[in-house]
Each structure stands twice: as structure tokens, then as C-alpha cells.
Design a protein around this motif. Structure first.
Motif, PDB file in Angstrom:
ATOM      1  N   SER A 262      -1.626   2.337  -2.301  1.00 53.34           N
ATOM      2  CA  SER A 262      -1.771   0.890  -2.514  1.00 53.34           C
ATOM      3  C   SER A 262      -2.805   0.560  -3.586  1.00 53.34           C
ATOM      4  O   SER A 262      -2.754  -0.505  -4.201  1.00 53.34           O
ATOM      5  CB  SER A 262      -2.176   0.193  -1.212  1.00 53.34           C
ATOM      6  OG  SER A 262      -3.524   0.527  -0.875  1.00 53.34           O
TER       7      SER A 262
ATOM      8  N   ILE B 286      -6.720 -10.211   2.952  1.00 52.18           N
ATOM      9  CA  ILE B 286      -5.377 -10.200   3.555  1.00 52.18           C
ATOM     10  C   ILE B 286      -4.745  -8.816   3.410  1.00 52.18           C
ATOM     11  O   ILE B 286      -4.158  -8.268   4.344  1.00 52.18           O
ATOM     12  CB  ILE B 286      -4.488 -11.283   2.901  1.00 52.18           C
ATOM     13  CG1 ILE B 286      -4.981 -12.680   3.301  1.00 52.18           C
ATOM     14  CG2 ILE B 286      -3.025 -11.102   3.304  1.00 52.18           C
ATOM     15  CD1 ILE B 286      -4.346 -13.806   2.528  1.00 52.18           C
ATOM     16  N   GLU B 287      -4.897  -8.251   2.207  1.00 52.65           N
ATOM     17  CA  GLU B 287      -4.351  -6.917   1.960  1.00 52.65           C
ATOM     18  C   GLU B 287      -5.071  -5.867   2.814  1.00 52.65           C
ATOM     19  O   GLU B 287      -4.440  -4.972   3.397  1.00 52.65           O
ATOM     20  CB  GLU B 287      -4.493  -6.582   0.467  1.00 52.65           C
ATOM     21  CG  GLU B 287      -3.640  -5.405   0.031  1.00 52.65           C
ATOM     22  CD  GLU B 287      -3.656  -5.188  -1.476  1.00 52.65           C
ATOM     23  OE1 GLU B 287      -3.095  -4.163  -1.917  1.00 52.65           O
ATOM     24  OE2 GLU B 287      -4.229  -6.036  -2.199  1.00 52.65           O
TER      25      GLU B 287
ATOM     26  N   ASP C  23      -6.580  -6.401   5.650  1.00 57.83           N
ATOM     27  CA  ASP C  23      -6.233  -6.637   7.055  1.00 57.83           C
ATOM     28  C   ASP C  23      -4.928  -5.915   7.423  1.00 57.83           C
ATOM     29  O   ASP C  23      -4.755  -5.454   8.555  1.00 57.83           O
ATOM     30  CB  ASP C  23      -6.098  -8.142   7.300  1.00 57.83           C
ATOM     31  CG  ASP C  23      -5.987  -8.474   8.779  1.00 57.83           C
ATOM     32  OD1 ASP C  23      -6.776  -7.933   9.562  1.00 57.83           O
ATOM     33  OD2 ASP C  23      -5.097  -9.264   9.145  1.00 57.83           O
ATOM     34  N   LYS C  24      -4.042  -5.770   6.432  1.00 60.81           N
ATOM     35  CA  LYS C  24      -2.761  -5.093   6.677  1.00 60.81           C
ATOM     36  C   LYS C  24      -2.868  -3.576   6.522  1.00 60.81           C
ATOM     37  O   LYS C  24      -2.299  -2.822   7.308  1.00 60.81           O
ATOM     38  CB  LYS C  24      -1.700  -5.622   5.696  1.00 60.81           C
ATOM     39  CG  LYS C  24      -1.265  -7.054   5.955  1.00 60.81           C
ATOM     40  CD  LYS C  24      -0.232  -7.480   4.915  1.00 60.81           C
ATOM     41  CE  LYS C  24       0.209  -8.923   5.131  1.00 60.81           C
ATOM     42  NZ  LYS C  24       1.167  -9.362   4.088  1.00 60.81           N
ATOM     43  N   LEU C  25      -3.608  -3.143   5.505  1.00 62.48           N
ATOM     44  CA  LEU C  25      -3.590  -1.722   5.149  1.00 62.48           C
ATOM     45  C   LEU C  25      -4.826  -0.940   5.579  1.00 62.48           C
ATOM     46  O   LEU C  25      -4.754   0.268   5.827  1.00 62.48           O
ATOM     47  CB  LEU C  25      -3.431  -1.578   3.623  1.00 62.48           C
ATOM     48  CG  LEU C  25      -2.157  -2.174   3.015  1.00 62.48           C
ATOM     49  CD1 LEU C  25      -2.248  -2.132   1.495  1.00 62.48           C
ATOM     50  CD2 LEU C  25      -0.934  -1.389   3.478  1.00 62.48           C
TER      51      LEU C  25
ATOM     52  N   LYS D 128      -7.415  -1.947   8.037  1.00 61.02           N
ATOM     53  CA  LYS D 128      -7.901  -2.057   9.408  1.00 61.02           C
ATOM     54  C   LYS D 128      -7.194  -1.065  10.328  1.00 61.02           C
ATOM     55  O   LYS D 128      -5.973  -0.972  10.328  1.00 61.02           O
ATOM     56  CB  LYS D 128      -7.699  -3.490   9.918  1.00 61.02           C
ATOM     57  CG  LYS D 128      -8.249  -3.724  11.312  1.00 61.02           C
ATOM     58  CD  LYS D 128      -8.165  -5.185  11.734  1.00 61.02           C
ATOM     59  CE  LYS D 128      -6.712  -5.615  11.923  1.00 61.02           C
ATOM     60  NZ  LYS D 128      -6.658  -6.979  12.506  1.00 61.02           N
TER      61      LYS D 128
END
Length: 702
Positions: free
Chosen positions: A501, A566-567, A569-571, A573
Motif C-alpha cells: 500500500s 482513514i487509510e 484505520d483500514k490497513l 490497525k
């Protein structure tokens, strides 16, 4: 209680009461009076509770002596009314469920009225509670519980505001019918600010629910004058509305009386030349009044009757608008002032209305005419004009002058169908009237007031900026820290997905733009002269401009960080990892939104006060009255009598502000010429069509 707390209380009470109305299937018209009666009951209990110890002390001190007085008499003298035990709010609130609340309320209302003066008897609602109880038996107990949320230490002023708020909400629910008993508060407040009823007798011959009187009382209190300095006299045709008005006077502690009568037919106060102030929003365009009703009454015939000319006219008045205008003029004493609402059509009405207007204007009492925005009333769209009379004007240098104000573009949009004036709109428009009267020092005081509010708003900015900035900084630092702390816990496939990512690299490379907060370059006291106020305004403008730049920079930082969060929080955490919430990373977006909202609100406050200062100073830079194209014009007798033939339409005098059209003088002239050419073309087409229609009709009829 702060304004914010009061507003919340009003909205909460209305939401709760209105939901019960919907639950019971009741119409606002059936619901308004009994609900306002319960508000009055709560007010009465609060006020009585405040004086109860004093009442009991005096009663017990004289009990059994020759000076003994009934407790009811002591209560009336001390508090203004007596509350028997069965009329106390807690008694009603705790009434057993098997008892009829409607019966209990009727008894309570009767108990309060029993010891009142005659003019305040048969005012409180009684039978209406039975209609509600028949619909659903639990509505009344729930309503009482709703209004018990009003604090026991709430003052009469708080109750007055709640009562007025509910009147306005009910009026809005009723639409056009609501306009019959309630004039929007901002309109009334402007009238009051212009005529300034500090002391004396105030008259409203179409008083509705008494809003004019309430705003007069507030004006007096704000000016630190005594309410006992005024006495109000109201007339109202609708009995139900009369009761609303009388309750309104009682809630607001206003001395006076309201009479249920038709003002065309009855003059209970012998009003001719009697009153210091007249305020009204009468019914418009009434055509049912008979000439025989008013022709022998000097209140109406002094300037002439609005009557069709000719032999074959019937007994009806053409339009009652000028009956009202005459009534307002003739009710004033030698020093009196009047402010009232009229439809726009009255400003230019012809025939007999023209003759009446000419006489009134020539008498020299017309002081100011203001064109209002549309949609200011609950009658939805009707355009209206505010008229102001001043009997003392003939003794001033304004004797042969009239101020025309065009305020059609000055308003705050409440919703799609309704507009209002905010407090600063009212003060700014009033400032123009005061400059016209030569009261320049009051203009300076108003600007000083705005400057004070602006500096107070400026003082709130640094802490809110620091809080927002700090959250951005710590959130980014914690995100970077979490990357390091979570590496050892991450599985190979999770790390591979993260590497793909490119998020870690983004985080490592990301830095917030450096943002600093500006400072207002003004260390002196609040400016108290027009010259220093102009300088202050320049400095404030520079500060606001820099503040907007800071706002944009912080917005960029927040948006960029939010995208990363936001990114992450998805990848980034990990499930069940306590470190994420420990670093306060679980609610970053919400926290930033709240901090940004508070920060922007502070900026808006500073900008708001600057805008009001600028609105005045850009139009009256010398702190003196001057005509402003598109806004105001002082017309001489030659202008209003000879050139405009006694028209009182502000639009004829103030002109159009070309800047607001965003075109030059030349472009404006070109556009008018273009419109004229199109009009001529359409007129020619119309003529051809008329000839064709006439020719075809002749052929058809041979």
C-alpha cells in the motif's frame, strides 16, 4: 440562564409538547390556548413560590389581631395573584391517575381568577382541557410533566420569552390564520426601536396576542427604565386572542388592559389625541366596513373617508387601510409617535386614499417609510411597508422631510417560506433613523458595541486554534508511533499488504504545513470616536483576512491527515490491539471535526461583528447621515409633494444600487435600451394580434 440554555429549553419544550399534540391528533388551533395556559400556571407557581415566605410571614404576624388580613389580600398586594393549594403546580403534577386532570385544571384556573381584578377574570383557559382529555387521557399529565422542566428559579423574563416563543411557533403552524394574532418579533422590535416608548400610554387597536406591548416592555427594561412608567391599552376583536393577550400581560408583568371590541365601532379608551405611542399591525384591505359606522367619528373622518366618489356609491368603505392610518394619526397626543404595518399598495393608493394621504403628509407628521422584505409575515408572501409618524417632527429641522428606507434586501432566511431580521439588522436599520434625527452619538455607541463584541470574539480564537493545532500534531505523531509499535505484532502477510500500500512511506514522509495564528494589531481601548473606529475597522479587516488564510491552511492539514487516518484505520490497525485506542487513534476524525467546528465558529463570530461594523461604516463613513443609493433617501417637500405627487413608496426615492447588479452605468443603460426595444417589439406583435382577432370576429359574425 444564558441565551443558549434558554433556546435549548424552548426547543426541548416545544418538541415535547408538539409530539404530544401529534400523538393526540390535535390541531394547533385547538391546542395553543390550553398549552399557553399551562405555561402561565407554571409561571404563576414560580412567582408565588418566590414571594410565599414573605406572604406567610405577614399573614402570621397579623393573625388574630385587629390588623389581620386575609392571605388572599396579602398575596395580591405582594405577588399580583393568589394561588390556592389546589392550583399549585406540584399538587397537579402529583394528581392520582384515577382523577380527571381536566377538572383539576379548571378548578385551579378558577381559583386563580377568583381574587383577580375584573379585567383579568375569565382569561385563563378552562373548558379546552376537557377536549384534550377526551382525545387521550394521558396527554395533560404528560404536558404538565413537560413544563415542569422549566427551572423553579426561572424569572418572569424567562417565562415571557418562552410564552412568546410558543406563540410564534403556534402562529407559524397556523399559517395565514396565525398572522391574525401574532406579528413576528423582529418586526415589532424594529417598530419599538424607532418610536422608543420609554414612558407613557401605549395604544394598539388591533393588538392580537399583545406582542407590541411585550416588546415595548423589553425595550424599557433593556434601557434600565421602570415598567411602571408605561400603561398599555389594547383592542382586539377575537375573544380567544384577547385571552392570549391578557395572559401575555400577566406573564410579562405589564400594567394595562385589553378590551374585546371592534375598533371601527367602539372607542373604549376615548383615544382621540390621547396616546403617547401607537403601534399596530392591523388587518389589511378590509372592504366590509360601512360608511355609516365611521362617518361621524372624528378618529376616522378628520383627514377624509376612503369612499368612492359619485352618486351611485353604496354605504361601504372602499378599503379600511386608510381608516386605520387615520385612527393611528388621530390617537396621538401632541408629542406622540406611531409605528405600524401597511400593505405596499397603501403607499401609492389613489382616489380618496390619495386625498387622505396628501392631508396627512402635509400635516408634517410622516417621519419615516420603510419597505420590508417579502415573507416576513405568516401570511407568507405579502409585501408590506412600515409607516412612522412623529407629531413633534413639525418643530424640528425635519419638518418638511421624510426618510425613505428600502430594506427589501436586508433579512435572514429562516426557512424556505419565512424570513426575519436578526438583532443586528434591527440595530443597523435603526441607526440610519437615528442619524437622520441627528443622533450621531448613538451611531458611534452602536459601532463601539460591535467593536467590543469583535474584540471579545478575537480573544476566543487563540485557545481554539491551539486545541485544533495540538490535536493535528498529536494525532500525526501517534499514527507514526503506532507504525513502529505494531511492527513486531504484525504477521508477515499483513506486513506485505501494508508494504504494498505504501502507507508507511507516506506516513514517514508526511508533515503538517507550518501554520501560525495572526494577531489583531490593536492594543488600545475600544474606540469611542468615529475616527478611531474607522482605524480599528481597518485593522480588524486585516486580521479577518489573515484569519481566513489560517483557516484554509488548517483545513488542508486536517483533510490530508484525515485521508491518512482513514487509510491507516483500514490497513494499519490490528484487531484487538489496545495500543490504537490508548494513543487516541480510534476517534481522530470525530475529534478533529468537533475542534474544527468550534474553531470555525469562533472565526465566524469575529467575521460577523466586522461585517456589521463595515456595513455601517461603508455607508456612513463620516458618522453622519447621508443618502445611500439603493438604501435610504431623505426627501424634501419638493421631491415628495411635487415630483412624486405624494407617493410614499421608498423605491421611488432611494433608487437602485448599480454595484449590487454587478454592472456599470453604461451597461445598465444598454440593458434598459435593450429591454425597451423588446417591449416595443412585443407591443407591435400585440397590435397585429388584436387586429387579427377583430377581423376574425367580424367574419364569424358576418
Amino acid at each position: 440562564m444564558t441565551n443558549e440554555q434558554l433556546k435549548k429549553l424552548e426547543n426541548d419544550l416545544w418538541a415535547s409538547a408538539n409530539s404530544l399534540r401529534a400523538y393526540g391528533g390535535l390541531k394547533a388551533a385547538d391546542y395553543a390556548v390550553p398549552v399557553l395556559g399551562l405555561i402561565f400556571l407554571r409561571f404563576a407557581d414560580n412567582k408565588y413560590g418566590h414571594y410565599e415566605a414573605e406572604i406567610l410571614k405577614e399573614f402570621n404576624a397579623t393573625k388574630g389581631t385587629r390588623k389581620e388580613r386575609p392571605i388572599e389580600s396579602i398575596a395580591l398586594a405582594t405577588c399580583g395573584f393568589y394561588l390556592p393549594p389546589y392550583a399549585r403546580y406540584d399538587y397537579l403534577l402529583k394528581l392520582p391517575g384515577d382523577k380527571s386532570m381536566a377538572k383539576a385544571l379548571r378548578k385551579a384556573m378558577e381559583g386563580i381568577e377568583e381574587h383577580q381584578d375584573e379585567k383579568f377574570k375569565d382569561v385563563l383557559p378552562k373548558e379546552a382541557y376537557f377536549d384534550i382529555e377526551k382525545k387521550k387521557s394521558d396527554i395533560l399529565p404528560q404536558l404538565l410533566k413537560t413544563f415542569s422542566d422549566i427551572p423553579k428559579d426561572a424569572s418572569g423574563d424567562v417565562f415571557g420569552k418562552i410564552y412568546e416563543f410558543f406563540l410564534g411557533e403556534f402562529a407559524m403552524s397556523e399559517g395565514q390564520k396565525g398572522g391574525e394574532f401574532f406579528t413576528p418579533t423582529s418586526v415589532v422590535r424594529f417598530i419599538v426601536e424607532v418610536i422608543e416608548p420609554y414612558a407613557g400610554k401605549i395604544y394598539d387597536p388591533a393588538c392580537g396576542s399583545g406582542g407590541m406591548f411585550v416588546q415595548s416592555a423589553k425595550f424599557i427594561q433593556e434601557a434600565n427604565h421602570d415598567l411602571t412608567d408605561i400603561y398599555v391599552c389594547g383592542q382586539e376583536y377575537m375573544g380567544e386572542t384577547v385571552r392570549l393577550a391578557k395572559m401575555n400581560l400577566m406573564v410579562n408583568n405589564i400594567r394595562g388592559e385589553i378590551t374585546e371590541t371592534n375598533s371601527y365601532e367602539s372607542d373604549p379608551y376615548k383615544s382621540l389625541g390621547k396616546f403617547d405611542f401607537v403601534m399596530a399591525n392591523p388587518p389589511f384591505n378590509v372592504k366590509s366596513v360601512k360608511e355609516s359606522t365611521v362617518k361621524n367619528d372624528e378618529r376616522f373622518y378628520k383627514y377624509g373617508l376612503p369612499k368612492n366618489k359619485g352618486k351611485n356609491t353604496d354605504d361601504s368603505i372602499t378599503d379600511a387601510n386608510y381608516l386605520w392610518i387615520s385612527l393611528f394619526a388621530t390617537s396621538l397626543n401632541k408629542k406622540g409617535r406611531a409605528g405600524f404595518v401597511m400593505p405596499n399598495s397603501a403607499s401609492d393608493a389613489g382616489n380618496s386614499e390619495y386625498e387622505i394621504r396628501k392631508k396627512i403628509v402635509d400635516s408634517g407628521i410622516v417621519d419615516c417609510m420603510l419597505s420590508m422584505p417579502t415573507n416576513m409575515f405568516f401570511t407568507v408572501t405579502l409585501p408590506a411597508t412600515l409607516w412612522f409618524f412623529d407629531k413633534q417632527k413639525v418643530e424640528t429641522n425635519r419638518k418638511d422631510k421624510i426618510l425613505f428606507l428600502d430594506a427589501r434586501n436586508t433579512y435572514h432566511q429562516i426557512d424556505r417560506a419565512h424570513r426575519e431580521w436578526k438583532e443586528e439588522h434591527i440595530q443597523n436599520l435603526t441607526a440610519i433613523v437615528r442619524l437622520y434625527r441627528g443622533e450621531n452619538e448613538r451611531y458611534v455607541e452602536l459601532v463601539k458595541h460591535y467593536a467590543t463584541n469583535a474584540t471579545e470574539a478575537v480573544q476566543q480564537v487563540p485557545a481554539l486554534f491551539a486545541g485544533f493545532q495540538q490535536k493535528l500534531t498529536t494525532a500525526l505523531a501517534n499514527l507514526k508511533q503506532y507504525v513502529e509499535d505494531s511492527k513486531a505484532k504484525r504477521k508477515d502477510e499483513e506486513q506485505a499488504k501494508l508494504d504494498k500500500s505504501g502507507l508507511e512511506k507516506k506516513l514517514t514522509a508526511f508533515a503538517l504545513d507550518n501554520v501560525s495564528i495572526p494577531k489583531l494589531d490593536w492594543k488600545k481601548e475600544i474606540p469611542a470616536t468615529n475616527k478611531t473606529q474607522l482605524t480599528f475597522s481597518e485593522k480588524l479587516n486585516e486580521y479577518v483576512t489573515e484569519l481566513k488564510q489560517t483557516e484554509a491552511q488548517l483545513q488542508t492539514n486536517k483533510d490530508s491527515l484525515s485521508e491518512l487516518w482513514i487509510e491507516a484505520d483500514k490497513l494499519l490497525k490490528l484487531k484487538n490491539d489496545k495500543t490504537w485506542p490508548e494513543l487516541e487513534l480510534n476517534n481522530v476524525a470525530k475529534a478533529l471535526d468537533e475542534l474544527e467546528e468550534n474553531w470555525k465558529a469562533a472565526i465566524e463570530q469575529v467575521t460577523y461583528w466586522y461585517t456589521n461594523i463595515h456595513w455601517l461604516q461603508s455607508r456612513f463613513p463620516e458618522g453622519k447621515y447621508s443618502d445611500v443609493t439603493g438604501l435610504c433617501k431623505v426627501a424634501s417637500k419638493k421631491e415628495y409633494a411635487e415630483e412624486q405627487d405624494y407617493s410614499l413608496n421608498a423605491g421611488r426615492y432611494v433608487g437602485v444600487e448599480l454595484e449590487s447588479l454587478a454592472i456599470s452605468q453604461e451597461e445598465f443603460e444598454e440593458r434598459i435600451l435593450s429591454y425597451n426595444e423588446k417591449l416595443n417589439e412585443l407591443n407591435n406583435q400585440s397590435s397585429v394580434l388584436e387586429d387579427a382577432i377583430s377581423s376574425n370576429l367580424n367574419l364569424l359574425l358576418k
